[in-house]
Design an enzyme around this catalytic site. Sequence first.
Site, short mmCIF file in Angstrom:
data_model
loop_
_atom_site.label_atom_id
_atom_site.label_comp_id
_atom_site.label_asym_id
_atom_site.label_seq_id
_atom_site.Cartn_x
_atom_site.Cartn_y
_atom_site.Cartn_z
N ARG A 84 -28.42 -30.81 -23.28
CA ARG A 84 -28.35 -30.44 -22.03
C ARG A 84 -26.69 -30.38 -21.58
O ARG A 84 -26.32 -29.47 -20.95
CB ARG A 84 -28.99 -31.31 -21.06
CG ARG A 84 -30.44 -31.35 -21.08
CD ARG A 84 -31.15 -32.15 -20.04
NE ARG A 84 -32.73 -32.05 -20.26
CZ ARG A 84 -33.19 -30.81 -19.58
NH1 ARG A 84 -32.72 -29.98 -18.78
NH2 ARG A 84 -34.75 -31.00 -19.70
N GLU A 87 -35.14 -35.69 -26.22
CA GLU A 87 -36.13 -35.71 -25.16
C GLU A 87 -37.45 -35.43 -25.75
O GLU A 87 -37.35 -34.55 -26.65
CB GLU A 87 -35.88 -34.60 -24.11
CG GLU A 87 -34.74 -34.75 -23.46
CD GLU A 87 -34.46 -33.89 -22.02
OE1 GLU A 87 -35.33 -33.03 -21.98
OE2 GLU A 87 -33.28 -33.46 -21.67
N GLU A 143 -37.42 -23.50 -18.54
CA GLU A 143 -36.32 -24.27 -18.05
C GLU A 143 -35.23 -23.88 -18.78
O GLU A 143 -34.18 -23.83 -18.23
CB GLU A 143 -36.43 -25.84 -18.25
CG GLU A 143 -35.52 -26.68 -17.84
CD GLU A 143 -35.88 -28.14 -18.03
OE1 GLU A 143 -34.91 -29.00 -17.42
OE2 GLU A 143 -36.77 -28.43 -18.71
N ASP A 184 -34.30 -14.95 -12.93
CA ASP A 184 -33.68 -14.47 -11.72
C ASP A 184 -32.21 -14.02 -11.73
O ASP A 184 -31.20 -14.71 -11.71
CB ASP A 184 -33.46 -15.99 -11.01
CG ASP A 184 -32.85 -15.99 -9.60
OD1 ASP A 184 -33.23 -15.02 -8.88
OD2 ASP A 184 -32.41 -16.87 -9.18
N HIS A 190 -41.18 -28.47 -9.28
CA HIS A 190 -40.87 -28.48 -10.73
C HIS A 190 -41.12 -27.17 -11.28
O HIS A 190 -42.08 -26.37 -11.38
CB HIS A 190 -41.89 -29.14 -11.42
CG HIS A 190 -41.89 -30.63 -11.00
ND1 HIS A 190 -40.96 -31.57 -11.36
CD2 HIS A 190 -43.03 -31.48 -10.41
CE1 HIS A 190 -41.46 -32.71 -11.02
NE2 HIS A 190 -42.42 -32.73 -10.37
N CYS A 235 -40.08 -25.31 -13.73
CA CYS A 235 -40.61 -25.09 -15.00
C CYS A 235 -42.03 -24.73 -14.98
O CYS A 235 -42.59 -24.02 -15.92
CB CYS A 235 -40.22 -26.08 -15.80
SG CYS A 235 -38.49 -26.34 -16.06
#
Length: 778
Positions: free
Chosen positions: A350, A379, A390, A522, A744, A746
């Site tokens: 990340r 993760e 995501e 987006d 959320h 995602c």
Amino acid sequence: MRQGSAVCFIDSTWFPVRELPPICPDVRQKHRISIDVIPPELKARFVSDPIIPVRTKTTKEFQEDVERATISGDWKQVHDFYSNTFESFLELNAAFKKEANAPFNTIEDSGINIKFVSVVYDALLHTPADTQRAVLKGIINSLLREWKGPRTKDDLRAYFILVQNPQYTSPATYVIYAHLLRQIAGLAEADHHFLMHWFKKLPQKRFKQLVERLQLFITTRLFPAKPEELPPMAKCSWWIPSATKVLSLLNAANSISSPPLIPFTDFYNLTLDHIDFMEDYHTWNVHGNTNRFTFCQFPFILSTVVKKAIIQRDSEQQMINMARQTLVDKVSRRQRVDMSLLFLNIKVRRLQLVSDSLDELSRKRADLKKKLKVTFVGEAGLDMGGLTKEWFLLLIRQIFHTDYGMFTYLKESQCHWFSSWKCDNYSEFRLVGARNTPNLEAMTDSQRLLLNVLLQIPVMTPEHHRVKHKIALSPLPHGNSLSLTLESRTCFHDSCCYCCTYGEHMGSVLMGLAVYNSITLDIRFPPCVYKKLLTPPIVPCDPDMPVGMATLTLDDLQQIMPDLAHGLWELLSYDGNVEEDFYTTFQVFQEELGVVKAYNLKPGGDKIPVNNLNRKEYVQLYIEFLLNKSIYRQFAAFYHGFHSVCASNALMLLRPEEVEILVCGSPNLDMGSLQRVVQYEGYSKTDPTIRAFWDVVLAFPLELQKKLLHFTTGSDRVPVGGMADLNFKISKIDVSTDWLPVSHTCFNQICLPPYKSKKELRQKLTIAISNAEGFGLE
């Protein structure tokens, strides 16, 4: 009834009609006798056009006749007019031509009194049934009589009039309509050119009615409510091709109209959404635009839903083929097969999202056409779609952020555009090319992030240094003249290096991956970007052939730089002496490292003054420079990045607007549809909180509805398949009602505390959606 005859039934009245001769591309050659093979004694001079009888009935006189007939019930005079007018092409021209024997041989004027035609057809549907039958019988006789020989312009005028007949809305008239359409479809290309230009002169209402009747005809032939009302499909397989070809003339007429008469979406036949088009697509791939009919030859009739399905199925097939090839290669080498080889596996941290993503996509370029799977290092969890979405959202957010410098966000048009690297202190990055160590302590976070990317790119020698520019419009010192001032940025550029083009390339690969994996992004690009992406729609085999050089206009510039476009509009409309008052030439100036350089928009441009006669050329060359030439290297990388993933003939089916919808989704919101398909977790649709939620949301203005969608899904747009494809979920969260709603993105999920009142829910929801951080926007 004789075998082989067709049957036409009108208002439950049956009567036989002689079958028309078949129309095919070479039919006229088969039936036409050349004058060269006729014996000399039989040769005679041909008359080019018959003499049209003079008819003096005016629009006003006809309307008075109809009014008298309506009051008195005596329709004989009106009946005789219809019977005589529609009995032949000659009489049609006599009734409706502005001047009976004037040539009118131009595309600009059909010579037809359109208003009179409209009045006659509007009245026709209110006449007695025998008058309507007389018109149809007259059309039958006209088509039987006139099918032979080359067409005159008066014949084209007759077809132009007959195709506007409003009677072709019932299956009872479809046999006649089909033969009319076949004759029009079989006309020469030059004749189609005339009809196309005449169609665009029709009033919008008439034009739309023509399109709707053709769509209804195609739909009814494909899915007849009462199959017994139509001939068997095997005997009229030419109906749909003929109608589609005529519809293509109307689509072409709409395309060359400025503005278009109707939206391009009005040409979609939505009943085709229920057909599996892969066989049609494969046939088109094999045979192309030959005489073998496929709907893919006429993509304007296919909705974005169909085109998305074709692209998705084509992508899936490419994924399967790629995975199969990988397996075959492993087995042939007697190597152990790892199922992860079937996917494009992206593993990222990340905190190093962009640099890790670049590294993964660069190393696994050969796997781009496999199914995408994303893992965030450290993760737990399997990627069932949420992690992929995501990853896209976070990566797009960083790449398109203005601090990152890959793209410029233009506030006036609220869209992104291509730019040079944009950093607070760009000189720090010049040290990379010189193999010196940059001062990391003095760098901003965005500079350090960009440096991580640059360090993965081969270091360039000083001779590869180039200058990139930021374009701005400014007046020259000596008057009102326009010039280009470019803010210089030094970077390390080479055709094999991503340094200058990394952002454009990375962004386009993500766009391609999103389309390939059915993810909505987006992103806010102006429409002309999608025009450029389809120029050409298939990557040329010749690597030296330019790409993305679309023909763009002031309307395109208006969507990017509205103030500049407005200034150029004023230049075009200026009533005074342009040369004396503006005092400019076909030359633009730009500053590079403190040195002002001049570039000619055309050869010898510095000696060519802009005047009232050539200002249009100046504006067009200016637009070409701004939107094509000045960003060519960036956009070429962007183009090839996108097509490296989405290389498919299916792209040839798309309009630029449809590519935008596939990438970003549709801007048309329907919250009522969303309410019908939403899923609930912990709530039911009858719970007071849910009822209050929908009361509030449905009463929201459009802007807040968009913010709600953006808050929940990461985008304020709707996927191609509509709200049902969002999988929108409202979940209950057992916390204090002092909490704001949580989302959320995602999983397209919004979590609502059990608010006690509608007022409280409206207040908390409005605060949440109005203060959420946006992706890619300032």
